[in-house]
Design an enzyme around this catalytic site. Structure first.
Site, PDB file in Angstrom:
ATOM      1  N   TYR B 130       0.849  -1.191   0.000  1.00  0.00           N
ATOM      2  CA  TYR B 130       0.000   0.000   0.000  1.00  0.00           C
ATOM      3  C   TYR B 130       0.886   1.244   0.000  1.00  0.00           C
ATOM      4  CZ  TYR B 130      -3.753   3.235   0.791  1.00  0.00           C
ATOM      5  OH  TYR B 130      -4.663   4.240   0.618  1.00  0.00           O
ATOM      6  N   ASN B 214      -3.557   5.782   6.055  1.00  0.00           N
ATOM      7  CA  ASN B 214      -4.301   6.574   7.048  1.00  0.00           C
ATOM      8  C   ASN B 214      -5.117   5.652   7.968  1.00  0.00           C
ATOM      9  OD1 ASN B 214      -6.550   5.738   5.603  1.00  0.00           O
ATOM     10  ND2 ASN B 214      -6.818   7.677   4.539  1.00  0.00           N
ATOM     11  N   GLN B 259      12.890  15.198  11.567  1.00  0.00           N
ATOM     12  CA  GLN B 259      11.794  14.370  12.065  1.00  0.00           C
ATOM     13  C   GLN B 259      10.501  15.174  12.119  1.00  0.00           C
ATOM     14  OE1 GLN B 259      12.194  11.142  12.607  1.00  0.00           O
ATOM     15  NE2 GLN B 259       9.978  11.051  12.853  1.00  0.00           N
ATOM     16  N   HIS B 262       7.977  15.822   9.132  1.00  0.00           N
ATOM     17  CA  HIS B 262       7.153  14.742   8.577  1.00  0.00           C
ATOM     18  C   HIS B 262       5.666  15.021   8.740  1.00  0.00           C
ATOM     19  CE1 HIS B 262       9.382  11.413   6.968  1.00  0.00           C
ATOM     20  NE2 HIS B 262      10.264  11.472   7.945  1.00  0.00           N
ATOM     21  N   GLU B 327      11.436   4.990  17.571  1.00  0.00           N
ATOM     22  CA  GLU B 327      11.624   4.453  16.231  1.00  0.00           C
ATOM     23  C   GLU B 327      13.075   4.682  15.786  1.00  0.00           C
ATOM     24  OE1 GLU B 327       9.478   6.673  13.344  1.00  0.00           O
ATOM     25  OE2 GLU B 327       9.679   5.146  11.769  1.00  0.00           O
ATOM     26  N   HIS B 328      13.538   5.921  15.946  1.00  0.00           N
ATOM     27  CA  HIS B 328      14.914   6.279  15.577  1.00  0.00           C
ATOM     28  C   HIS B 328      15.654   6.787  16.811  1.00  0.00           C
ATOM     29  CE1 HIS B 328      12.367   7.416  11.969  1.00  0.00           C
ATOM     30  NE2 HIS B 328      13.156   6.502  11.443  1.00  0.00           N
ATOM     31  N   ASP B 361      16.878   6.928   6.011  1.00  0.00           N
ATOM     32  CA  ASP B 361      15.637   7.055   5.243  1.00  0.00           C
ATOM     33  C   ASP B 361      15.846   6.720   3.773  1.00  0.00           C
ATOM     34  OD1 ASP B 361      14.058   7.801   7.344  1.00  0.00           O
ATOM     35  OD2 ASP B 361      14.354   9.958   7.040  1.00  0.00           O
ATOM     36  N   GLU B 415      -4.126 -35.048  28.479  1.00  0.00           N
ATOM     37  CA  GLU B 415      -4.915 -34.030  27.769  1.00  0.00           C
ATOM     38  C   GLU B 415      -6.218 -34.625  27.221  1.00  0.00           C
ATOM     39  OE1 GLU B 415      -2.544 -31.818  24.942  1.00  0.00           O
ATOM     40  OE2 GLU B 415      -1.372 -30.872  26.550  1.00  0.00           O
ATOM     41  N   HIS B 420      -4.727 -38.955  19.678  1.00  0.00           N
ATOM     42  CA  HIS B 420      -3.322 -38.543  19.580  1.00  0.00           C
ATOM     43  C   HIS B 420      -2.421 -39.673  20.088  1.00  0.00           C
ATOM     44  CE1 HIS B 420      -4.838 -34.535  18.828  1.00  0.00           C
ATOM     45  NE2 HIS B 420      -3.624 -34.026  18.793  1.00  0.00           N
TER      46      HIS B 420
END
Lengths: 434, 434
Positions: B130, B214, B259, B262, B327-328, B361, B415, B420
């Site tokens: 996307y 978004n 930053q 943005h 993040e950074h 980046d 169990e 099984h």
């Protein structure tokens, strides 16, 4: 009767597509209910947990305590038979040994431009493990979720398990004790997921939530994703067995039923080039069903979702298997290894006649938390990596920045992010001022 | 003015907690709207895409075509200046070279019990990327998402990008062409995510969806998760710069603004032990803002979400950084490497004065898709692994099954999964019949 498909029939493509698209679970829309529960837990914390547990689990946590005490855990461990404890410890040791090999390695290197690149792996700080409650108690699932977290080095492993009518299976608590779970809370449902994600006075928040649950739990995990990490949203389980005429029909029937007994939504599929084997397997399934304690569940699963797919030869099979992308794939055929190598989409492959899937459920050492409902197309079984994350590393000196900086400034310009460009050029033009 | 915090102040813990908890995005509840859009696309396919694009993007896809033609892609690539193309190719080559080292290795081994364990990695078959539309065109994001998919060996890489008023930035189409994207569709929003997840006549379904969007796109990804894989749900971006008195205040100011430009929800944080440096950085930010094209955005980000945190000494910093889990993270200080080694939670670390985040980046080679909004606590930046999945492998012979089978049968019994147990015992008791 399970569905019968044959690749030689002209309607095979259409029928196979319908088979792949058929839903095995009725999806209930609990989106708004779960949103309300999460909002309630965020607003009222422990009080909400107490109220919701009274409603859903008929248990008074105000009296019993939200947290399971160490004494309760010790008592649960002491209460299980020695042979069971030994089997759990044997399984744990094997899971641990295999998962220890999954620990990733860090790396840094300097490339020709003088740029140092790399990454470093660290564990998540706190993980919450959801364990379903009720009559079915799966201590093996506790091991399969908690051991990889421990191997990853997660310092705080938390378990939540509902206590309907106040009860939690001692086996589950015992497995938690053995697996090194640090805290156990007797709360379940969407409210438990909300508590783990946002924290309450009693349950400090975690960073990631793993483990299977019902539709409410799955929806709650979906909604808190982002606030915390989550593992996959588990769907109904399936096995696909690829077999030729050399395979043992009884063993295959036993394996199909081992899958079918999980859940009426479980799915067992046989793919074979032998009509004779197919007939013998179907007969053996019918005969074994009579003596199976969970016959009712297994019979419904086999009847409603089971399938026998006849192929011209096994060379056709890998393409079909990839479209199913089964959680579990057993190959009981000559050249099993060669066939396995041709499969692209499967959660786990069990190779050869002596590898029933149930070994992977308990003691093989690989993880039994695997991608269900065709999600092996895009996801993997649970591993140590699910409890770690990677920090990337970049380091340049003036010379390296000089070499790569021009292109960065250019790209910043075309993206109209001038401050990005300036953060580079202010350094590369340092001699001449900014 | 950005918030000022000082670890020596008695109210620091409370103020820092408030700072960490503050929301930078107004979360709009689009859950039901998105559910309706997904249902519409599932029911009406291309027709729904055409109707929804007319409404949301004011574009007539019935006339223009949902699919972007190869001729359009070629024309876009031909339309961009040679210098821009060279910069994109330079970035692509560096991203490719670094990501090629992330390719995982397969493994099988046989343990002491004779059990063969292992795993094999394969790529996802089809990935949907996307890309947001509108005035901002980020060709670098196309590279950062498509190149790792290509390196992973994904055979089919699909891109969706909305075409508001019929327009798509040529830079984005050019980058798609360069990065080896196989198909491009001019559709966006929740409807594009629904189309990728479920398929329409024109857009065959993919297996995994990545890329930022978004609130509608994020919610749609959340809702289709399970049907397909998704990457993280991206939030507003942030940088934390750790600096001592030796750092260059102008360079730090430039990085904080890179930053901040943005998005008004972006966050720039300075952590330093030097009051003097802090004062000079704040002054430099103010002065640089005057000449910044995106000053309005950057000023709002710095004013509303910026922070200057004074620490006693940088030894205090790693614990604070881990709580922010930025993040950074830039480290511009003496002993930068030593400090970097102490950080547990950060998407990426940029070490030293000559490593502005903007290099990461564009051209560093590491991925710029990184965990935002504190999700570095539990997730990693995008990598080749996000486009591959691991199939686990188990193989036993009769002898190995004999050795580990007893414990498996025991666990199956406790169990209450008797089928099984039988799938194991039918093999281990094979000599004596079932």
């Amino acid at each position: 009767m399970p569905i019968r498909l044959d690749t030689e029939h002209s309607d095979f493509p259409a029928r196979f597509a319908t088979f792949l698209g058929s839903k095995r679970e009725t999806s209930v829309d609990v989106q708004d209910q779960v949103s309300a529960i999460i909002a309630d837990v965020r607003a009222r914390g422990d009080e909400a947990l107490i109220d919701l547990s009274r409603t859903f689990d008929r248990v008074d946590l105000a009296a019993l305590g939200i947290k399971v005490t160490d004494a309760e855990l010790d008592a649960a461990l002491a209460s299980i038979p020695a042979e069971t404890r030994a089997a759990l410890e044997f399984a744990k040791a094997r899971i641990e040994a295999h998962h220890a090999r999954q620990r990733p390695t860090d790396e840094t290197y300097t490339d020709a431009a003088g740029v140092t690149l790399g990454h470093r792996w660290t564990s998540v700080d706190a993980v919450g493990l959801y364990v379903p409650g009720g009559t079915a108690a799966y201590p093996s699932s506790v091991l399969m979720n908690a051991v990889p977290a421990q191997v990853a080095g997660v310092p705080r492993i938390v378990m939540v398990v509902p206590a309907p009518d106040g009860q939690i299976a001692p086996l589950v608590l015992a497995a938690a004790r053995l697996a090194g779970v640090n805290e156990v809370y007797r709360v379940g449902g969407a409210q438990a997921v909300a508590a783990l994600a946002y924290g309450t006075a009693t349950i400090p928040a975690v960073d990631k939530i793993v483990g299977p649950g019902n539709a409410y739990v799955a929806q709650a995990k979906r909604q808190v994703f982002g606030q915390v990490g989550i593992d996959m949203v588990a769907g109904p389980s399936e096995v696909l067995i690829l077999a030729d005429a050399t395979a043992n029909a009884d063993w295959i029937a036993a394996d199909l039923l081992a899958q079918a007994e999980h859940d009426t939504a479980a799915q067992s599929i046989l793919v074979t080039d032998s009509d004779d084997l197919a007939a013998r397997v179907v007969a053996a399934v019918d005969s074994m069903l009579d003596t199976l304690p969970r016959a009712e569940i297994a019979r419904a699963s086999w009847r409603d979702h089971g399938a026998v797919i006849k192929v011209r030869d096994l060379d056709e099979a890998p393409a079909l298997v990839d479209r199913v992308a089964p959680e579990h794939l057993e190959i009981q055929a000559q050249n099993a290894d060669r066939l396995a190598a041709r499969i692209r989409h499967a959660g786990a492959i069990f190779i050869g006649a002596y590898t029933p899937e149930a070994i992977g459920d308990y003691v093989g050492g690989t993880n039994h938390v695997l991608p269900t409902a065709r999600s092996a197309r895009f996801s993997s079984g649970l591993s140590v990596l699910d409890f770690m994350k990677r920090t990337s590393i970049l380091k340049l000196d003036a010379d390296a920045l000089g070499k790569v900086g021009t292109a960065a400034v250019r790209l910043a310009e075309v993206e109209r992010l001038q401050a990005h460009g300036r953060s580079v050029s202010i350094r590369t033009n340092a001699g001449g001022g900014q």
